[in-house]
Motif scaffolding. Structure first.
Motif, PDB file in Angstrom:
ATOM      1  N   VAL A 119       0.956  -1.124   0.100  1.00  0.00           N
ATOM      2  CA  VAL A 119       0.058  -0.147  -0.005  1.00  0.00           C
ATOM      3  C   VAL A 119       0.929   1.513  -0.391  1.00  0.00           C
ATOM      4  N   LEU A 120       2.105   1.356   1.219  1.00  0.00           N
ATOM      5  CA  LEU A 120       2.735   2.392   1.166  1.00  0.00           C
ATOM      6  C   LEU A 120       3.591   1.972   0.426  1.00  0.00           C
ATOM      7  N   ASN A 121       4.533   1.007   0.153  1.00  0.00           N
ATOM      8  CA  ASN A 121       5.136   0.710  -0.812  1.00  0.00           C
ATOM      9  C   ASN A 121       4.650   0.144  -2.112  1.00  0.00           C
ATOM     10  N   THR A 160       5.738  -8.423   1.013  1.00  0.00           N
ATOM     11  CA  THR A 160       5.867  -8.550   2.099  1.00  0.00           C
ATOM     12  C   THR A 160       8.084  -7.801   2.153  1.00  0.00           C
ATOM     13  N   ALA A 161       7.862  -6.785   2.991  1.00  0.00           N
ATOM     14  CA  ALA A 161       8.695  -6.058   2.410  1.00  0.00           C
ATOM     15  C   ALA A 161      10.232  -6.675   3.783  1.00  0.00           C
ATOM     16  N   PRO A 162      11.407  -6.797   3.665  1.00  0.00           N
ATOM     17  CA  PRO A 162      11.884  -7.977   5.118  1.00  0.00           C
ATOM     18  C   PRO A 162      12.643  -6.485   6.323  1.00  0.00           C
ATOM     19  N   GLN A 163      11.968  -5.079   5.476  1.00  0.00           N
ATOM     20  CA  GLN A 163      11.935  -3.861   6.687  1.00  0.00           C
ATOM     21  C   GLN A 163      11.053  -3.067   6.791  1.00  0.00           C
ATOM     22  N   VAL A 214      -8.043  -0.398   3.696  1.00  0.00           N
ATOM     23  CA  VAL A 214      -7.091  -0.710   2.419  1.00  0.00           C
ATOM     24  C   VAL A 214      -6.032  -1.338   2.715  1.00  0.00           C
ATOM     25  N   ASP A 215      -5.968  -2.350   1.624  1.00  0.00           N
ATOM     26  CA  ASP A 215      -4.899  -3.786   1.494  1.00  0.00           C
ATOM     27  C   ASP A 215      -4.862  -4.115   0.291  1.00  0.00           C
ATOM     28  N   ASP A 216      -3.754  -4.859   0.724  1.00  0.00           N
ATOM     29  CA  ASP A 216      -3.020  -5.600  -0.958  1.00  0.00           C
ATOM     30  C   ASP A 216      -3.152  -7.282  -1.241  1.00  0.00           C
ATOM     31  N   LYS A 217      -3.721  -7.542   0.229  1.00  0.00           N
ATOM     32  CA  LYS A 217      -4.579  -8.926  -0.413  1.00  0.00           C
ATOM     33  C   LYS A 217      -6.141  -8.628   0.299  1.00  0.00           C
ATOM     34  N   SER A 260      -0.047  -5.056  -4.750  1.00  0.00           N
ATOM     35  CA  SER A 260       1.454  -4.928  -3.577  1.00  0.00           C
ATOM     36  C   SER A 260       2.393  -4.997  -4.641  1.00  0.00           C
ATOM     37  N   GLU A 261       2.833  -4.375  -6.499  1.00  0.00           N
ATOM     38  CA  GLU A 261       3.976  -4.294  -7.139  1.00  0.00           C
ATOM     39  C   GLU A 261       3.479  -2.787  -7.451  1.00  0.00           C
ATOM     40  N   ILE A 262       2.429  -2.139  -6.815  1.00  0.00           N
ATOM     41  CA  ILE A 262       2.084  -0.748  -7.335  1.00  0.00           C
ATOM     42  C   ILE A 262       1.944   0.313  -6.501  1.00  0.00           C
TER      43      ILE A 262
END
Length: 220
Positions: free
Chosen positions: A74-76, A80-83, A180-183, A201-203
């Motif tokens: 959403v904000l990236n 699943t970001a590692p950080q 709001v969620d990518d899932k 998720s990729e946008i």
């Protein structure tokens, strides 16, 4: 000039204090009248104040809408970001949504346990319209995020409902809100389907998705 006159001339200028030595009685009378008037005014104000009416007015005030916010996807632009990562353009879009609707933010992301830090990040991006007021209950990121995500479609909506029930206990209805969620955390047949905006998720968050969020928050 005598010492007593020097002391009087050194006093700061004030309409009630700068008087001649021969007018002490007049000064005392003026001070007494002023004090009496002030007390009467305060008494009138106190009598006119109706605590019950004031409380009712507060109760009738419209509650601020809520954005239940995921971060990754959403904000990236990653599932699943590692950080913890946010991208400035995404945060700025969220800031515009909050400015437009007056909404507050409740974190549903796995990063929710970093609530204060996320609020600090928004401030550092100069996005001061975003106010993080809380988070839903739930586990943070696990080592195996893929396995964790298998249950997000059922867990996250339950966590949101628990948050609303706990915060607005005894209320006839919830305030306006959007998720709001990518899932796919809200199924198409669910009663909250029109309160859910899914991102890719990729946008991440886009202006088009932002408009849909605003429309959801304006919906009765």
């Amino acid at each position: 000039m005598s010492s007593s006159h020097r002391c009087l001339s050194d006093q700061p200028s004030s309409p009630t204090l700068v008087v001649s030595l021969g007018n002490n009685k007049r000064r005392r009378a003026t001070t007494t009248r002023t004090t009496t008037t002030r007390r009467r005014t305060e008494t009138i104000k106190t009598r006119n104040f109706n605590a019950s009416s004031f409380s009712e007015s507060l109760t009738k005030m419209e509650k601020r809408p809520i954005i239940f916010l995921d971060v990754d996807g959403v904000l990236n632009r990653t599932a699943t970001a590692p950080q913890l990562i946010v991208e400035r353009d995404k945060v700025e879009i969220l800031n515009e949504i909050c400015a437009s609707t007056g909404a507050e933010v409740v974190l549903t992301t796995y990063w929710r346990h970093f609530e204060e830090y996320i609020g600090y990040i928004f401030m550092r991006h100069d996005c001061l319209e975003i106010e993080v007021v809380g988070r839903t209950e739930g586990k943070p990121h696990l080592a195996d995020s893929v396995h964790h995500d298998l249950h997000v479609s059922t867990n996250r909506i339950q966590e949101i409902k628990s948050y609303l029930d706990a915060r607005f206990v005894g209320e006839e209805k919830y305030p306006k809100f959007v998720i709001v969620d990518d899932k796919e955390v809200v199924s198409k047949g669910h009663a909250w389907a029109n309160r859910f905006v899914k991102t890719k998720s990729e946008i991440g968050l886009t202006n088009e998705r932002a408009q849909r969020m605003i429309e959801s928050l304006e919906r009765v």
